[in-house]
Write a protein that holds these residues in place. Structure first.
Motif, mmCIF file in Angstrom:
data_model
loop_
_atom_site.group_PDB
_atom_site.id
_atom_site.type_symbol
_atom_site.label_atom_id
_atom_site.label_comp_id
_atom_site.label_asym_id
_atom_site.label_seq_id
_atom_site.Cartn_x
_atom_site.Cartn_y
_atom_site.Cartn_z
ATOM 1 N N HIS A 1 1.116 4.173 -3.208
ATOM 2 C CA HIS A 1 0.724 5.577 -3.037
ATOM 3 C C HIS A 1 1.916 6.530 -2.873
ATOM 4 C CE1 HIS A 1 -3.469 4.570 -2.968
ATOM 5 N NE2 HIS A 1 -3.208 3.601 -2.127
ATOM 6 N N SER B 1 -7.641 5.741 2.984
ATOM 7 C CA SER B 1 -8.100 4.627 3.816
ATOM 8 C C SER B 1 -6.947 4.040 4.632
ATOM 9 C CB SER B 1 -8.717 3.521 2.948
ATOM 10 O OG SER B 1 -7.725 2.841 2.212
ATOM 11 N N ARG C 1 -1.653 -1.355 -9.301
ATOM 12 C CA ARG C 1 -2.833 -0.569 -9.718
ATOM 13 C C ARG C 1 -4.078 -1.036 -8.941
ATOM 14 N NH1 ARG C 1 -0.235 3.051 -12.401
ATOM 15 N NH2 ARG C 1 1.041 2.357 -14.131
ATOM 16 N N LYS C 2 -4.187 -2.342 -8.723
ATOM 17 C CA LYS C 2 -5.325 -2.869 -7.953
ATOM 18 C C LYS C 2 -5.249 -2.388 -6.505
ATOM 19 C CE LYS C 2 -7.824 -7.124 -6.873
ATOM 20 N NZ LYS C 2 -9.051 -6.395 -6.717
ATOM 21 N N VAL C 3 -4.070 -2.378 -5.946
ATOM 22 C CA VAL C 3 -3.899 -1.882 -4.575
ATOM 23 C C VAL C 3 -4.294 -0.409 -4.508
ATOM 24 C CG1 VAL C 3 -2.216 -1.379 -2.758
ATOM 25 C CG2 VAL C 3 -2.150 -3.585 -3.941
ATOM 26 N N GLN C 4 -3.871 0.384 -5.502
ATOM 27 C CA GLN C 4 -4.249 1.808 -5.535
ATOM 28 C C GLN C 4 -5.764 1.966 -5.550
ATOM 29 O OE1 GLN C 4 -2.088 3.065 -9.056
ATOM 30 N NE2 GLN C 4 -0.636 4.222 -7.814
ATOM 31 N N LYS C 5 -6.428 1.128 -6.337
ATOM 32 C CA LYS C 5 -7.881 1.224 -6.491
ATOM 33 C C LYS C 5 -8.622 0.716 -5.250
ATOM 34 C CE LYS C 5 -11.595 -0.574 -9.317
ATOM 35 N NZ LYS C 5 -12.012 -1.913 -9.594
ATOM 36 N N ASP C 6 -8.198 -0.442 -4.759
ATOM 37 C CA ASP C 6 -8.918 -1.087 -3.657
ATOM 38 C C ASP C 6 -8.602 -0.495 -2.287
ATOM 39 O OD1 ASP C 6 -10.007 -2.703 -5.592
ATOM 40 O OD2 ASP C 6 -8.882 -4.498 -5.027
ATOM 41 N N PHE C 7 -7.444 0.151 -2.169
ATOM 42 C CA PHE C 7 -7.029 0.741 -0.897
ATOM 43 C C PHE C 7 -6.593 2.183 -1.134
ATOM 44 C CE2 PHE C 7 -6.262 -3.811 -0.676
ATOM 45 C CZ PHE C 7 -6.908 -4.139 0.502
ATOM 46 N N PRO C 8 -7.557 3.092 -1.320
ATOM 47 C CA PRO C 8 -7.200 4.495 -1.554
ATOM 48 C C PRO C 8 -6.341 5.036 -0.419
ATOM 49 C CG PRO C 8 -9.588 4.172 -1.691
ATOM 50 C CD PRO C 8 -8.978 2.877 -1.237
ATOM 51 N N ARG D 1 0.838 -1.209 0.000
ATOM 52 C CA ARG D 1 0.000 0.000 0.000
ATOM 53 C C ARG D 1 0.868 1.253 0.000
ATOM 54 N NH1 ARG D 1 -3.185 -3.501 3.033
ATOM 55 N NH2 ARG D 1 -2.297 -2.874 5.017
#
Length: 80
Positions: free
Chosen positions: A15, A79, A69-76, A11
């Motif tokens: 970010h 959060s 990219r999935k981590v960016q989307k699923d864990f803004p 995460r």
């Protein structure tokens, strides 16, 4: 051998933004691979940034960008 990635570190990498230079404020995963390869040839910065740049290069080399990219989307970031 089983490998279990550290979710918190993923995460953070997803970010983390480049703090200086031409790509300042770009997510590390958005940096061009040749730029990361330049750091590999000339030396990564010391500390956290260097470790994250090195990990980003390995992720790109191994085709794992969709994971980040999935981590960016699923864990803004808000959060975290």
């Amino acid at each position: 051998m089983d490998v279990f990635p550290d979710g918190e570190k993923l995460r953070e990498l997803a970010h983390y933004k480049m703090p200086f230079g031409k790509y300042k404020d770009s997510y590390l995963i958005d940096l061009p691979e040749p730029y990361l390869a330049w750091f590999k040839r000339n030396g990564f910065p010391k500390g956290k940034l260097g470790n994250l740049l090195q990990a980003t290069l390995e992720i790109k080399i191994n085709g794992l960008e969709p994971l980040i990219r999935k981590v960016q989307k699923d864990f803004p970031k808000d959060s975290l």
